[in-house]
Motif scaffolding. Structure first.
Motif, mmCIF file in Angstrom:
data_model
loop_
_atom_site.group_PDB
_atom_site.id
_atom_site.type_symbol
_atom_site.label_atom_id
_atom_site.label_comp_id
_atom_site.label_asym_id
_atom_site.label_seq_id
_atom_site.Cartn_x
_atom_site.Cartn_y
_atom_site.Cartn_z
ATOM 1 N N ARG A 23 0.835 -1.205 0.000
ATOM 2 C CA ARG A 23 0.000 0.000 0.000
ATOM 3 C C ARG A 23 0.868 1.252 0.000
ATOM 4 N N ALA A 24 1.928 1.237 0.774
ATOM 5 C CA ALA A 24 2.834 2.383 0.813
ATOM 6 C C ALA A 24 3.498 2.611 -0.538
ATOM 7 N N ALA A 25 3.651 1.524 -1.327
ATOM 8 C CA ALA A 25 4.251 1.635 -2.656
ATOM 9 C C ALA A 25 3.251 2.109 -3.710
ATOM 10 N N GLY A 26 2.008 2.357 -3.301
ATOM 11 C CA GLY A 26 1.018 2.925 -4.213
ATOM 12 C C GLY A 26 0.153 1.923 -4.941
ATOM 13 N N THR A 27 0.126 0.680 -4.466
ATOM 14 C CA THR A 27 -0.712 -0.334 -5.104
ATOM 15 C C THR A 27 -2.025 -0.497 -4.349
ATOM 16 N N GLU A 28 -2.938 -1.252 -4.947
ATOM 17 C CA GLU A 28 -4.212 -1.585 -4.305
ATOM 18 C C GLU A 28 -4.184 -3.055 -3.899
ATOM 19 N N VAL A 29 -4.300 -3.334 -2.620
ATOM 20 C CA VAL A 29 -4.374 -4.715 -2.139
ATOM 21 C C VAL A 29 -5.828 -5.162 -2.249
ATOM 22 N N VAL A 30 -6.082 -6.098 -3.166
ATOM 23 C CA VAL A 30 -7.468 -6.451 -3.489
ATOM 24 C C VAL A 30 -7.929 -7.737 -2.816
ATOM 25 N N GLY A 31 -7.000 -8.523 -2.274
ATOM 26 C CA GLY A 31 -7.416 -9.769 -1.642
ATOM 27 C C GLY A 31 -6.329 -10.367 -0.771
ATOM 28 N N ILE A 32 -6.764 -11.261 0.122
ATOM 29 C CA ILE A 32 -5.838 -11.973 0.990
ATOM 30 C C ILE A 32 -6.346 -13.401 1.184
ATOM 31 N N ILE A 33 -5.406 -14.360 1.187
ATOM 32 C CA ILE A 33 -5.753 -15.771 1.295
ATOM 33 C C ILE A 33 -5.064 -16.365 2.520
ATOM 34 N N GLY A 34 -5.788 -17.200 3.265
ATOM 35 C CA GLY A 34 -5.222 -17.887 4.426
ATOM 36 C C GLY A 34 -5.755 -19.298 4.538
ATOM 37 N N ARG A 35 -5.213 -20.045 5.507
ATOM 38 C CA ARG A 35 -5.620 -21.448 5.669
ATOM 39 C C ARG A 35 -6.972 -21.585 6.345
ATOM 40 N N THR A 36 -7.257 -20.688 7.318
ATOM 41 C CA THR A 36 -8.432 -20.833 8.172
ATOM 42 C C THR A 36 -9.431 -19.731 7.873
#
Length: 378
Positions: A23-36
């Motif tokens: 985010r600090a680099a100017g991108t958009e974080v659109v999703g996150i994946i985890g095990r649980t």
């Protein structure tokens, strides 16, 4: 230029840190994946990430990210990276790259075939003191560099709950998670290429208690059982190194002869003097306090030692208000994103280095450099 879209793999300390860095680099974080499922949804809500899921392949298909950031334990990296490369994503990966040299080499070759950018986060080379030392060496402060020693003793608790860090197949071991940073720092200091390597490893842990509920790697100490003699307690067997000794020779344009390097790390033993990185030369020496050399810097001018403060232009260029690990992630992710956008940036570690390091770790773990002796007097 469109805003680059990032998908994060991993919901622990690294996943959160990568999110903030991108985010600090100017991108958009659109999703996150985890095990649980409940954990990934909680983390996504806390970080205001719109998409949360447990299926990496589905997330790649649904989100079509430009960049993926791999912040999971090393055992998960191969499948996640390969699927991302096949999808044409640029890949930022925390160390270790994978669990074997063969799989790391395969992914490096695939990344070249797909024509994507990659980054490998052996990133403690970006601390202010290391960058200061690099500048001093390049300016001739110690003459020709001749020798580096990198010494650290962590005194980790032996009863930290059993998990990925105890298993080679999951990316554990001190070579994967400590030596990678130390080797990158040594190369950075003298702008060196690795010519030769030899080493030895030792598993002096044996076993660790199995405990449920550990999610954030940085908080695992809080889960050490109070009663280690409980007969119902289950134990897992370690199969990785907790100590290592490695010697290397680096070719450097600053030196007429190869630079000798000694890496000594004891994961379970206490330190007596400061952990440190020292660089010796034909006219002087530099001493950096701290296991990754991120503490005070001292220079020996041939007569005596003097502490030298970090120049303001180096400190002012660093991300502010962050821990050391997060600071380095921010610097590397910024270089990576700017490179993807077509800007001219300084060289940074990529999968070329990640695959090389994984092959080096395989060599060290085999410990084939011993000469048999008769064990008696000659």
């Amino acid at each position: 230029m469109k805003q680059l879209r990032v998908l994060i793999a991993g919901t622990g300390f690294a996943g959160k840190g990568h999110t903030e860095a991108f985010r600090a680099a100017g991108t958009e974080v659109v999703g996150i994946i985890g095990r649980t499922e409940h954990v990934v949804r909680e983390v996504a809500a806390d970080l205001s990430i719109p998409y949360a899921g447990t299926d990496w392949a589905v997330a790649l298909a649904v989100l079509s990210p430009d960049i993926v950031s791999i912040a999971t334990p090393g055992g998960a990296h191969y499948v996640q990276i390969k699927q991302a490369l096949v999808a044409g994503c640029h890949v930022f990966c925390d160390k270790p790259m994978t669990t074997t040299g063969a799989t790391a080499t395969e992914l490096y070759e695939l990344s070249k075939a797909k024509g994507v950018k990659t980054a490998y986060a052996a990133s403690f080379q970006y601390t202010p003191s290391v960058q200061h030392a690099k500048r001093l060496i390049a300016e001739g402060a110690i003459g020709d560099p001749t020798e580096i020693e990198s010494i650290s003793h962590f005194n980790l608790e032996r009863d930290i709950p059993f998990g990925w860090s105890h298993r080679a197949e999951d990316g554990g071991g001190r070579l994967n998670n400590n030596f990678t940073h130390s080797l990158a720092i040594a190369q950075t200091l003298v702008e060196g290429d690795i010519l030769q390597i030899a080493g030895d490893v030792r598993d002096d842990l044996g076993r660790a208690p199995k405990v449920e509920g550990v999610h954030d790697f940085t908080k695992r100490r809080a889960f050490i059982p109070e009663n280690l003699d409980d007969p119902t307690l289950e134990w897992g067997e370690s199969n990785v190194e907790w100590s290592y000794t490695v010697m290397a020779r680096l070719r450097s344009a600053m030196a007429a002869k190869p630079v000798s390097v000694l890496f000594k790390h004891g994961g379970l033993v206490p330190r007596f003097h400061d952990d440190h990185i020292a660089i010796y030369g034909t006219k002087g020496a530099i001493f950096l306090k701290g296991h990754y050399g991120s503490g005070a810097l001292f220079v020996h001018d041939g007569t005596d030692w003097s502490q030298i403060p970090t120049p303001s232009d180096i400190t002012d260029a660093m991300p502010q208000g962050l821990g050391e690990t997060e600071q380095c992630w921010h610097i590397l992710s910024d270089l990576f994103v700017r490179d993807i956008r077509g800007e001219t940036v300084a060289p940074y570690p990529t999968f070329a280095k990640g695959s090389q390091y994984q092959n080096i770790i395989d060599v060290i773990r085999r410990s084939e450099n011993w000469a048999e002796m008769d064990g008696g007097e000659t």
